[in-house]
Design an enzyme around this catalytic site. Structure first.
Site, PDB file in Angstrom:
ATOM      1  N   ARG A  59       0.827  -1.205   0.000  1.00 17.84           N
ATOM      2  CA  ARG A  59       0.000   0.000   0.000  1.00 17.84           C
ATOM      3  C   ARG A  59       0.860   1.254   0.000  1.00 17.84           C
ATOM      4  NH1 ARG A  59       0.384   3.755   2.787  1.00 17.84           N
ATOM      5  NH2 ARG A  59       0.201   2.619   4.729  1.00 17.84           N
ATOM      6  N   LEU A 104      11.140  14.011   0.948  1.00 17.90           N
ATOM      7  CA  LEU A 104      10.998  15.209   1.775  1.00 17.90           C
ATOM      8  C   LEU A 104      11.824  15.101   3.052  1.00 17.90           C
ATOM      9  CD1 LEU A 104       9.470  17.930   2.366  1.00 17.90           C
ATOM     10  CD2 LEU A 104       7.723  16.525   3.488  1.00 17.90           C
ATOM     11  N   SER A 121       0.344  19.454   0.630  1.00 20.53           N
ATOM     12  CA  SER A 121      -0.875  19.124  -0.118  1.00 20.53           C
ATOM     13  C   SER A 121      -0.806  17.695  -0.644  1.00 20.53           C
ATOM     14  CB  SER A 121      -1.078  20.115  -1.269  1.00 20.53           C
ATOM     15  OG  SER A 121      -0.056  19.991  -2.243  1.00 20.53           O
ATOM     16  N   LEU A 176       1.015  15.240   0.809  1.00 18.22           N
ATOM     17  CA  LEU A 176       0.949  14.364   1.976  1.00 18.22           C
ATOM     18  C   LEU A 176      -0.479  14.189   2.475  1.00 18.22           C
ATOM     19  CD1 LEU A 176       4.123  15.531   3.887  1.00 18.22           C
ATOM     20  CD2 LEU A 176       3.702  13.221   3.034  1.00 18.22           C
ATOM     21  N   ASN A 177      -1.301  15.208   2.338  1.00 20.69           N
ATOM     22  CA  ASN A 177      -2.695  15.058   2.747  1.00 20.69           C
ATOM     23  C   ASN A 177      -3.381  13.952   1.963  1.00 20.69           C
ATOM     24  OD1 ASN A 177      -3.255  16.764   4.930  1.00 20.69           O
ATOM     25  ND2 ASN A 177      -3.406  18.555   3.616  1.00 20.69           N
ATOM     26  N   GLU A 199       4.527   9.713   7.512  1.00 23.35           N
ATOM     27  CA  GLU A 199       3.537  10.657   6.980  1.00 23.35           C
ATOM     28  C   GLU A 199       2.766  11.363   8.101  1.00 23.35           C
ATOM     29  OE1 GLU A 199       1.414   9.545   3.486  1.00 23.35           O
ATOM     30  OE2 GLU A 199       2.980   8.160   2.860  1.00 23.35           O
ATOM     31  N   PHE A 208       3.468  22.836  19.170  1.00 26.61           N
ATOM     32  CA  PHE A 208       4.685  22.209  18.660  1.00 26.61           C
ATOM     33  C   PHE A 208       5.908  22.811  19.333  1.00 26.61           C
ATOM     34  CE2 PHE A 208       1.712  21.033  15.371  1.00 26.61           C
ATOM     35  CZ  PHE A 208       2.150  19.783  14.964  1.00 26.61           C
TER      36      PHE A 208
END
Length: 379
Positions: free
Chosen positions: A85, A126, A233, A235-236, A359, A379
């Site tokens: 996957r 990334l 965007s 990664l979403n 992710e 954070f």
């Protein structure tokens, strides 16, 4: 009774994928995991069924399928293995999506068709060795030199990189100080790809480091998006796929455990006759049903253009937690046999430890939700 929630087309994609996994993956995946092998023909088989880049519009070579259909495909692939996957979600969400959305016409013409058809494989780079959850402090740089950019630095945890034909690499553009993405063929000079092989998880997935030794990239290969909006965007979309995918991993563990306790006899009767076993099965089924409903609702929100990053964080975080709980319960039901890769539970359990981290780790998604709830960044 969730089938009625999905359209006939969505069920068709799900069933095509289910057949592929049943015939081509489940008989072999335990050995692939033991040996740390990614099946080289899997991309082409997915491409032939139209499972890659399926949400892209027909004029871009996609099928214009719903995001919910894409989610169900990920669910069925992860029933087989989280590593497989990981390939499908990287190929579709992290490679095809940025090329389709932000690529120049030349880049689209070169890469969309082979990637959709499974004739080429892509990777997304990334994360860097110093930390994956803080991309603002990216160290890899891109320096403009005439009609080219020169990239330098070190990336890590690039899924598919060892087998990839093309990489999406994110770097700090020295001209603007902003994050920029570049489409780089992996045979480009001075680009070094080193496999990460000593993994106790996601062994069917291929992971790598990428070292960029003043790699020269034409300016036409720069994606037409600036700042973290570009990679986030993408990664979403991948996180959305995970929210569905982990339900498949959990379902595989549930199915295996249910079959095992029915056949395994102890103290003169099947394990399935024991109250504690039935209580665990009831909890597993309830958790997976709730996870399936959450994934469905998230899919419909995304299809309607209403899914926010916080929605996706909730889906990724909580459905992964559910799958981890189910896999651990299944492993326990199998007793000593549960640690063998002859069975699926231990393999899924260790894979899901990685899914909890990549992710966006569980902690990061927790803080994203906390920020959404309170308006305060912790954070």
């Amino acid at each position: 009774q969730l089938d009625a929630l999905y359209s006939a087309d969505e069920r068709r994609y799900r069933d095509l994928t289910r057949e592929l996994i049943a015939s081509e993956v489940l008989p072999h995946v335990g050995q692939w995991w033991d040996d740390g092998i990614f099946p080289s023909d899997f991309p082409k088989k997915c491409g032939e069924l139209g499972l890659l880049g399926m949400t892209l519009s027909p004029d871009q070579g996609g099928a214009g399928a719903s995001y919910t259909a894409y989610g169900l495909v990920n669910q069925e692939v992860e029933y087989g293995d989280s590593g497989l996957r990981s390939f499908t979600s990287v190929q579709s969400s992290l490679v095809l999506d940025p090329i389709a959305r932000y690529g120049t016409e030349a880049v689209k013409k070169r890469w969309l068709t082979p990637l959709i058809q499974g004739d080429a494989v892509g990777c997304f780079s990334l994360t860097e060795p110093h930390g994956g959850s803080d991309p603002v402090n990216m160290k890899v740089t891109a320096r403009r030199v005439g009609n080219d950019y020169v990239l330098s630095g070190h990336k890590r945890w690039a899924t598919n990189a060892v087998i990839a034909d093309v990489a999406i690499v994110w770097a700090i553009n020295e001209e603007t100080g902003k994050v920029a993405g570049f489409v780089i063929p992996t045979d480009t000079a001075s680009m070094e790809i080193i496999g990460i092989n000593n993994k106790a998880s996601m062994r069917v997935s291929v992971s790598a480091e990428i070292k960029l030794h003043d790699v020269v990239v034409p300016a036409s290969n720069k994606l037409e998006v600036d700042g973290l909006r570009g990679p986030l965007s993408c990664l979403n979309g991948a996180r959305f796929g995970i929210a569905f995918g982990v339900v498949g991993a959990g379902q595989a563990c549930f199915d295996e455990a249910r079959g095992y306790v029915a056949d395994r006899h102890i103290f003169g009767e099947p394990l399935a006759a024991k109250q504690l076993v039935q209580a665990d099965l009831a909890d597993m089924l309830a958790d997976l049903t709730k996870a399936g409903l959450l994934a469905h609702h998230l899919g419909r929100l995304k299809d309607e253009g209403k899914a926010t990053p916080a929605h996706i964080s909730l889906g990724k975080r909580d459905n992964t937690r559910t799958a981890v709980r189910v896999s651990r319960a299944a492993r326990d039901m199998l007793g000593g046999n549960g640690i063998l890769t002859d069975y699926a539970a231990m393999r899924h359990m260790t894979n899901l430890e990685s899914v909890s981290t990549y992710e966006g780790s569980d902690s990061v998604h927790t803080l994203l939700l906390g920020r959404e709830i309170t308006g305060i960044n912790a954070f």
